[in-house]
Design an enzyme around this catalytic site. Structure first.
Site, PDB file in Angstrom:
ATOM      1  N   LYS A   1       0.852  -1.192   0.000  1.00  0.00           N
ATOM      2  CA  LYS A   1       0.000   0.000   0.000  1.00  0.00           C
ATOM      3  C   LYS A   1       0.885   1.238   0.000  1.00  0.00           C
ATOM      4  CE  LYS A   1      -2.039   2.692   3.227  1.00  0.00           C
ATOM      5  NZ  LYS A   1      -2.016   3.958   2.490  1.00  0.00           N
TER       6      LYS A   1
ATOM      7  N   CYS B   1      12.186  11.812   8.218  1.00  0.00           N
ATOM      8  CA  CYS B   1      12.292  11.402   9.633  1.00  0.00           C
ATOM      9  C   CYS B   1      13.682  11.670  10.154  1.00  0.00           C
ATOM     10  CB  CYS B   1      11.877   9.965   9.894  1.00  0.00           C
ATOM     11  SG  CYS B   1      11.808   8.911   8.534  1.00  0.00           S
TER      12      CYS B   1
ATOM     13  N   SER C   1       4.327   7.662  11.505  1.00  0.00           N
ATOM     14  CA  SER C   1       4.419   8.320  12.815  1.00  0.00           C
ATOM     15  C   SER C   1       4.480   7.290  13.949  1.00  0.00           C
ATOM     16  CB  SER C   1       3.203   9.218  13.025  1.00  0.00           C
ATOM     17  OG  SER C   1       2.053   8.414  13.209  1.00  0.00           O
TER      18      SER C   1
ATOM     19  N   GLY D   1       2.385   3.849  14.520  1.00  0.00           N
ATOM     20  CA  GLY D   1       3.245   2.670  14.736  1.00  0.00           C
ATOM     21  C   GLY D   1       2.832   1.906  15.990  1.00  0.00           C
TER      22      GLY D   1
ATOM     23  N   GLU E   1       9.432   1.893  11.505  1.00  0.00           N
ATOM     24  CA  GLU E   1      10.379   2.996  11.330  1.00  0.00           C
ATOM     25  C   GLU E   1       9.595   4.280  11.567  1.00  0.00           C
ATOM     26  OE1 GLU E   1      13.494   4.014  11.589  1.00  0.00           O
ATOM     27  OE2 GLU E   1      13.569   2.026  10.668  1.00  0.00           O
TER      28      GLU E   1
ATOM     29  N   GLU F   1       7.873  16.023  17.002  1.00  0.00           N
ATOM     30  CA  GLU F   1       8.229  15.995  15.586  1.00  0.00           C
ATOM     31  C   GLU F   1       7.281  16.922  14.831  1.00  0.00           C
ATOM     32  OE1 GLU F   1       7.598  12.299  13.263  1.00  0.00           O
ATOM     33  OE2 GLU F   1       9.609  12.676  12.481  1.00  0.00           O
TER      34      GLU F   1
END
Ligand code: UN1
Length: 495
Positions: free
Chosen positions: A175, A284, A229, A233, A250, A385
């Protein structure tokens, strides 16, 4: 009429079972429609998984070097189409053309590395403790890999995940991010053209809740690889935990560049400009915090402001543009919200901090490169972030102070120290809490053949890239072969 893109399931290009589609538009020029994509649902995921499951029986028996040959052809096709892919990617997600060329190149490097790894897939052997008995290990595929990708590296990140999954003998349900479906789509076309057998790679377009969650929840998917994010996650890990599905995550970062008082300031300046504003700060690995030793603090800020003010915002296809737009309106709004938060927290906004007024930029989701100084460790702009062109500067008194400040984060992806002092450099290598540490280089720019990932809330201990990603996509088998012709009991007959 814009092109209509379909899903790819079992080697066929098909429409979504929902009958619905979505548009993908250019973030530098919102009028421009890149394409129309399938808005798929659970039924489409089920079909893709069924195709991947039946293809797995054959694919797992193909020798890895044969799988690798397909990846080499994939790399060759990407080389031939590098410019075309880069242009599409810039139109689709906005980053400047030099950077999208780099993104495609990272995919090419990953393809050729995967071909090489197809002839290694090293698995150790060791002596048995008993005579006439051998012991060794092998790496076997898990089955079906669910690959869920972000939009900021629309080519590189899918290749980091899909190529090692394939070389290892897994089949794939992929996806792409719904902000960058076109690049993902072209990648699957290339895999098809390179000769990937039907059902080995399946593409399902759509959103996180309608396609991503069914992938995570599907009982026949054995491993999930996700980049995005930390919030999502954690949700994925919790869901996957219910069935003990393997998950490689990740996630976020709040990466810092630390400039000591002995650093080469010109070099450190080039580093922070590239690290903070490359990809419009949407990596990131982006430099989001700048830690300055008090002795060079004022001077460095002066040098920085002179350059940040001159950064040219613009459509990434224009070779003069240095910083592209945010990927979409909501990302632009998030950036602006953080700027308001930083001001309210008492940080000094010393550059940018607004949507540009230039009418040429009015059609896109641009945001002025922004700098805050006087940031302190309790502020949200220090901790969270932002994923945009915002840099938070904090002043420190010593190396120890800077080290503690750098490590004061829930994240731990990338880190950087500028110094001429070899002793400090090695202390940083040892003590910076991050998966990646750069000495005299910015926080961005990882190479595909090295482990990539981070500590703390940046992930769950896995590494992409290099040889380490093959641990995500393989299962260990330990093999004992006893050719003594009798029962030999380990730990008993030899003691
Ligand atoms: C990411 O932002 O998710 O090291 C990946 C870098 C790039 C990859 C970034 N090679 O900045």
């Amino acid at each position: 009429m814009p092109e209509v893109f379909k899903n790819y399931i079992g080697g066929q290009w098909v429409e979504a079972s929902t009958g619905k589609t979505f548009e993908n538009r250019n973030p530098a020029n919102w009028e421009e429609v890149i394409g129309i994509f399938q808005k798929s649902g659970k039924e489409d995921v089920d079909k893709a998984v069924a195709a991947a499951k039946s293809a797995f029986n054959k694919w797992r028996l193909v020798p890895p070097p044969e799988r690798g040959k397909i990846l080499r052809r994939v790399g060759d096709l990407m080389v031939a189409r590098k410019e075309e892919l880069a242009q599409l990617m810039t139109r689709e997600m906005g980053k400047v053309i030099n950077e999208t060329r780099g993104d495609v190149q990272e995919g090419i490097d990953t393809a050729y590395y995967a071909e090489g790894e197809s002839r290694r897939l090293f698995a150790p052997a060791a002596p048995s403790e008993l005579p006439n008995k051998w012991a060794f290990t092998a790496r076997l595929p898990l089955g079906i890999a669910g690959i869920i990708c972000p939009w900021n590296f629309p080519m590189a990140i899918p290749t980091w995940k899909i190529f090692p999954a394939l070389v290892s003998g897994n089949t794939v349900v992929f996806k792409p991010a719904s902000d960058t479906p076109a690049t993902g789509h072209r990648l699957v076309e290339i895999l098809e053209e390179a000769g990937i057998p039907k059902g080995v790679v399946n593409l399902v377009h759509g959103g996180g809740s309608s396609v991503g969650i069914p992938i995570v929840e599907h009982p026949d998917i054995n491993v999930i690889s996700f980049t995005g994010s930390s919030k999502i996650g954690k949700e994925i890990a919790a869901k996957a935990g219910e069935s003990l599905k393997r998950v490689s995550l990740e996630l976020g970062g709040k990466n810092a560049q630390f400039v000591m008082n002995d650093a080469n300031l010109d070099l450190a300046l080039e580093g922070v400009l590239w690290g903070a504003y490359g990809t419009t700060g949407q990596r990131c690995t982006a430099t989001s915090r700048l830690i300055l030793h008090k002795d060079i603090h004022d001077k460095f800020i002066e040098m920085l402001l002179e350059r940040v003010k001159k950064l040219r915002l613009g459509n990434g296809l224009d070779p003069n543009s240095e910083v592209g737009p945010c990927v979409n309106k909501s990302q632009q709004q998030i950036v602006d919200e953080y700027v308001q938060i930083g001001k309210a927290e008492g940080a000094q906004l010393i550059c940018g901090g607004a949507i540009p007024e230039d009418p040429e930029l009015a059609q896109g989701w641009f945001y002025k490169p922004t700098v805050f100084s006087g940031v302190t460790r309790n502020m949200r702009i220090f901790k969270e972030e932002i994923f945009g062109p915002v840099l938070s500067i904090i002043k420190v008194n010593s190396f120890e102070d800077g080290l503690e400040t750098l490590n004061d984060s829930v994240y731990g992806l990338s880190s950087s120290l500028y110094t001429q002092d070899v002793n400090l450099a090695f202390r940083a290598v040892r003590d910076f809490q991050a998966g990646i540490t750069y000495i005299n280089g910015p926080t961005i720019g990882a190479e595909c053949h090295f482990p990539f990932g981070g500590v703390k809330e940046t992930g769950n201990g896995h590494r992409e890239g290099g040889w380490t990603v093959y641990d995500v996509f393989t299962e260990w088998k330990t093999v004992y072969v006893d050719f003594s012709g009798k029962l030999q009991r380990a730990q008993i007959d030899n003691y």
